[in-house]
Design a protein around this motif. Structure first.
Motif, PDB file in Angstrom:
ATOM      1  N   PRO A  15       0.642  -1.190  -0.028  1.00 24.34           N
ATOM      2  CA  PRO A  15       0.010   0.245   0.047  1.00 24.34           C
ATOM      3  C   PRO A  15       0.638   1.218   0.104  1.00 24.34           C
ATOM      4  O   PRO A  15       0.292   1.542  -0.760  1.00 24.34           O
ATOM      5  N   ASP A  16       1.596   0.939   0.395  1.00 25.38           N
ATOM      6  CA  ASP A  16       2.911   2.013   0.372  1.00 25.38           C
ATOM      7  C   ASP A  16       3.225   3.152  -0.620  1.00 25.38           C
ATOM      8  O   ASP A  16       3.854   3.950  -1.450  1.00 25.38           O
ATOM      9  N   MET A  17       3.976   1.662  -0.842  1.00 25.07           N
ATOM     10  CA  MET A  17       3.797   2.093  -3.245  1.00 25.07           C
ATOM     11  C   MET A  17       3.376   2.385  -4.182  1.00 25.07           C
ATOM     12  O   MET A  17       3.238   3.357  -4.815  1.00 25.07           O
ATOM     13  N   ASP A  18       2.028   2.270  -3.427  1.00 21.51           N
ATOM     14  CA  ASP A  18       0.600   2.554  -3.961  1.00 21.51           C
ATOM     15  C   ASP A  18       0.488   3.718  -3.672  1.00 21.51           C
ATOM     16  O   ASP A  18       0.418   4.761  -5.255  1.00 21.51           O
ATOM     17  N   ALA A  19       0.860   4.566  -2.682  1.00 20.49           N
ATOM     18  CA  ALA A  19       0.284   6.007  -1.743  1.00 20.49           C
ATOM     19  C   ALA A  19       1.644   7.293  -3.179  1.00 20.49           C
ATOM     20  O   ALA A  19       1.299   7.894  -3.384  1.00 20.49           O
ATOM     21  N   GLU A  20       3.048   6.323  -2.737  1.00 23.40           N
ATOM     22  CA  GLU A  20       3.934   6.885  -3.740  1.00 23.40           C
ATOM     23  C   GLU A  20       3.985   7.085  -5.013  1.00 23.40           C
ATOM     24  O   GLU A  20       3.781   8.122  -5.598  1.00 23.40           O
ATOM     25  N   ALA A  21       3.270   5.735  -5.770  1.00 22.26           N
ATOM     26  CA  ALA A  21       2.805   6.061  -6.797  1.00 22.26           C
ATOM     27  C   ALA A  21       1.928   7.169  -7.478  1.00 22.26           C
ATOM     28  O   ALA A  21       1.808   8.013  -8.051  1.00 22.26           O
ATOM     29  N   GLN A  22       0.766   6.674  -6.555  1.00 17.61           N
ATOM     30  CA  GLN A  22       0.139   7.955  -6.104  1.00 17.61           C
ATOM     31  C   GLN A  22       0.712  10.038  -6.657  1.00 17.61           C
ATOM     32  O   GLN A  22       0.051  10.537  -7.378  1.00 17.61           O
ATOM     33  N   ARG A  23       0.959   9.770  -5.456  1.00 18.43           N
ATOM     34  CA  ARG A  23       1.756  11.263  -5.323  1.00 18.43           C
ATOM     35  C   ARG A  23       2.362  11.647  -6.345  1.00 18.43           C
ATOM     36  O   ARG A  23       2.625  12.560  -7.221  1.00 18.43           O
ATOM     37  N   ARG A  24       2.900  10.186  -7.604  1.00 15.31           N
ATOM     38  CA  ARG A  24       3.988  10.960  -8.023  1.00 15.31           C
ATOM     39  C   ARG A  24       2.768  10.993  -9.452  1.00 15.31           C
ATOM     40  O   ARG A  24       3.607  12.181 -10.416  1.00 15.31           O
ATOM     41  N   LYS A  25       2.218  10.231  -9.705  1.00 15.51           N
ATOM     42  CA  LYS A  25       1.428  10.938 -10.583  1.00 15.51           C
ATOM     43  C   LYS A  25       0.031  12.008 -10.227  1.00 15.51           C
ATOM     44  O   LYS A  25       0.671  12.991 -11.378  1.00 15.51           O
ATOM     45  N   GLU A  26      -0.311  12.511  -8.944  1.00 14.92           N
ATOM     46  CA  GLU A  26      -0.381  13.622  -8.679  1.00 14.92           C
ATOM     47  C   GLU A  26       0.354  15.021  -9.169  1.00 14.92           C
ATOM     48  O   GLU A  26       0.163  15.658 -10.073  1.00 14.92           O
ATOM     49  N   ILE A  27       1.963  14.911  -9.262  1.00 11.53           N
ATOM     50  CA  ILE A  27       2.716  15.677  -9.019  1.00 11.53           C
ATOM     51  C   ILE A  27       3.319  15.893 -10.795  1.00 11.53           C
ATOM     52  O   ILE A  27       3.432  17.013 -11.369  1.00 11.53           O
ATOM     53  N   GLU A  28       2.629  14.629 -11.697  1.00  8.95           N
ATOM     54  CA  GLU A  28       3.352  14.675 -13.489  1.00  8.95           C
ATOM     55  C   GLU A  28       2.132  15.013 -13.221  1.00  8.95           C
ATOM     56  O   GLU A  28       2.316  16.334 -14.447  1.00  8.95           O
ATOM     57  N   GLU A  29       0.937  15.197 -12.945  1.00 17.75           N
ATOM     58  CA  GLU A  29      -0.388  15.869 -13.627  1.00 17.75           C
ATOM     59  C   GLU A  29      -0.117  17.957 -13.276  1.00 17.75           C
ATOM     60  O   GLU A  29      -0.499  18.214 -14.281  1.00 17.75           O
ATOM     61  N   GLY A  30      -0.361  17.545 -11.879  1.00 15.57           N
ATOM     62  CA  GLY A  30       0.712  18.555 -11.564  1.00 15.57           C
ATOM     63  C   GLY A  30       1.333  20.054 -12.687  1.00 15.57           C
ATOM     64  O   GLY A  30       1.059  21.090 -13.014  1.00 15.57           O
ATOM     65  N   LEU A  31       2.642  19.101 -12.965  1.00 18.24           N
ATOM     66  CA  LEU A  31       3.616  20.171 -13.424  1.00 18.24           C
ATOM     67  C   LEU A  31       3.177  20.280 -15.015  1.00 18.24           C
ATOM     68  O   LEU A  31       3.703  21.221 -15.572  1.00 18.24           O
ATOM     69  N   VAL A  32       2.537  19.252 -15.414  1.00 24.13           N
ATOM     70  CA  VAL A  32       1.707  19.656 -17.070  1.00 24.13           C
ATOM     71  C   VAL A  32       0.747  20.452 -16.867  1.00 24.13           C
ATOM     72  O   VAL A  32       0.941  21.815 -17.974  1.00 24.13           O
TER      73      VAL A  32
END
Ligand code: C2E
Ligand code: MG
Ligand code: MG
Ligand code: MG
Length: 290
Positions: A15-32
């Protein structure tokens, strides 16, 4: 990004890695969005010459002004940008923006250093973009410095050297950033055309407290001097460090003692830059006079 561990393919997934993947996905979308809405900003941190206490230039450091989260530091989003490929567009923005802003500074002798990460460095492309940023901004090539890290040199050696040489041929200088933290193969220094080496903050932090750190820093400075490469100490925070760096013959200093990263409007005025660091300079001068 699932790596096969050789055991169960599910074993690594928590679940930790799930949260980490989610965090990165949000950052990526935010960066766009950030690219589209122009939410990035460059701050400029001063670099001083130790021999004469003169301001020589600034390193540009990116910040993300997030509409709800506030200012986000590069260590949070640059790794995500690198992995997602967005670093290319962000890197272009940084290069063009830094050149444009520096071209407007009052003091035309001041340099601007731009960080170029290994993930954005593309032989054939990078030299073309650097040339374009110079023409477009009107910045004199001698005023631009590109900071790269050792990780760039691990892969693709011949093409990278060729590109670095082409960038240098434009009149732009090349600095090796965070020196000492990567593989630090001394052979890089003879194989690659550097103008400057920046000793990583981690070495400067314990200067004067740890004899082996002192020896390493002194050796890097000595090596730089004999190779005719300028040495910058990163993360200089107190006078004790300045005294040791001066004694060792270090050329340039950068750190909170001399000034924190600040707005371009501050960088535009050398006088303001000197006011901000007046304390550090006065201390530095009296130490030199002693
Ligand atoms: P760097 O290039 O090694 O930049 C120096 C970092 O050290 C900056 O952090 C700066 O604020 C910090 N620093 C400077 N003096 C001191 C000091 O005296 N004490 C302490 N504790 N810290 C000091 P910042 O701005 O958070 O940047 C972190 C890293 O993010 C940079 O390390 C660089 O690798 C990367 N970065 C920043 N801007 C860009 C950019 O425009 N493009 C790329 N590709 N990477 C960038
Ligand atoms: Mg840097
Ligand atoms: Mg650095
Ligand atoms: Mg760094």
């Amino acid at each position: 990004r699932a790596k096969h561990s050789g055991r169960s393919t599910f074993a690594w997934y928590t679940p930790d890695m799930d949260a980490e993947a989610q965090r990165r996905k949000e950052i990526e979308e935010g960066l766009v969005k950030a690219l589209r809405l122009d939410q990035f900003q460059l701050l400029y941190q001063p670099q001083y010459s130790l021999s004469d206490n003169k301001l020589k230039g600034y390193e540009s450091l990116i910040r993300w002004e997030h509409p709800t989260k506030g200012t986000i530091a590069p260590d949070v989003f640059i790794p995500v940008a690198e992995d997602s490929g967005l670093i290319e567009d962000i890197g272009d923005w940084v290069l063009f923006h830094a050149c444009r802003e520096a071209a407007r500074w009052e003091d035309k002798s001041l340099r601007v250093a731009v960080n170029v990460s290994a993930a954005q460095f593309k032989p054939g492309e990078t030299e073309r973009k650097v040339a374009l940023a110079l023409t477009e901004s009107g910045l004199a090539p001698e005023r631009l410095e590109i900071e790269i890290t050792e990780s760039l040199l691990i892969a693709n050696t011949a093409a990278v050297v060729d590109t670095l040489q082409k960038i240098r041929a434009l009149g732009v200088s090349i600095a090796m950033d965070d020196f000492g933290t990567g593989y630090s193969s001394l052979s890089y220094l003879s194989r690659f055309p550097f103008d400057k080496i920046k000793i990583d903050r981690s070495f400067i932090r314990t200067l004067g407290e740890n004899p082996s750190t002192d020896a390493i820093v002194t050796a890097i400075i000595g090596l730089g001097r004999s190779l005719d490469v300028q040495i910058t100490a990163e993360g200089v925070e107190d006078m004790r460090q300045v005294t040791l760096l001066r004694a060792a013959g270090c050329h340039l200093v950068q750190g909170f003692l001399y000034g924190r990263p600040g707005q371009a409007s501050d960088a535009a005025s050398v006088h303001l830059g000197e006011t901000l660091t007046a304390g550090a300079l006065a201390a530095s001068r009296s130490a030199a006079a002693r």
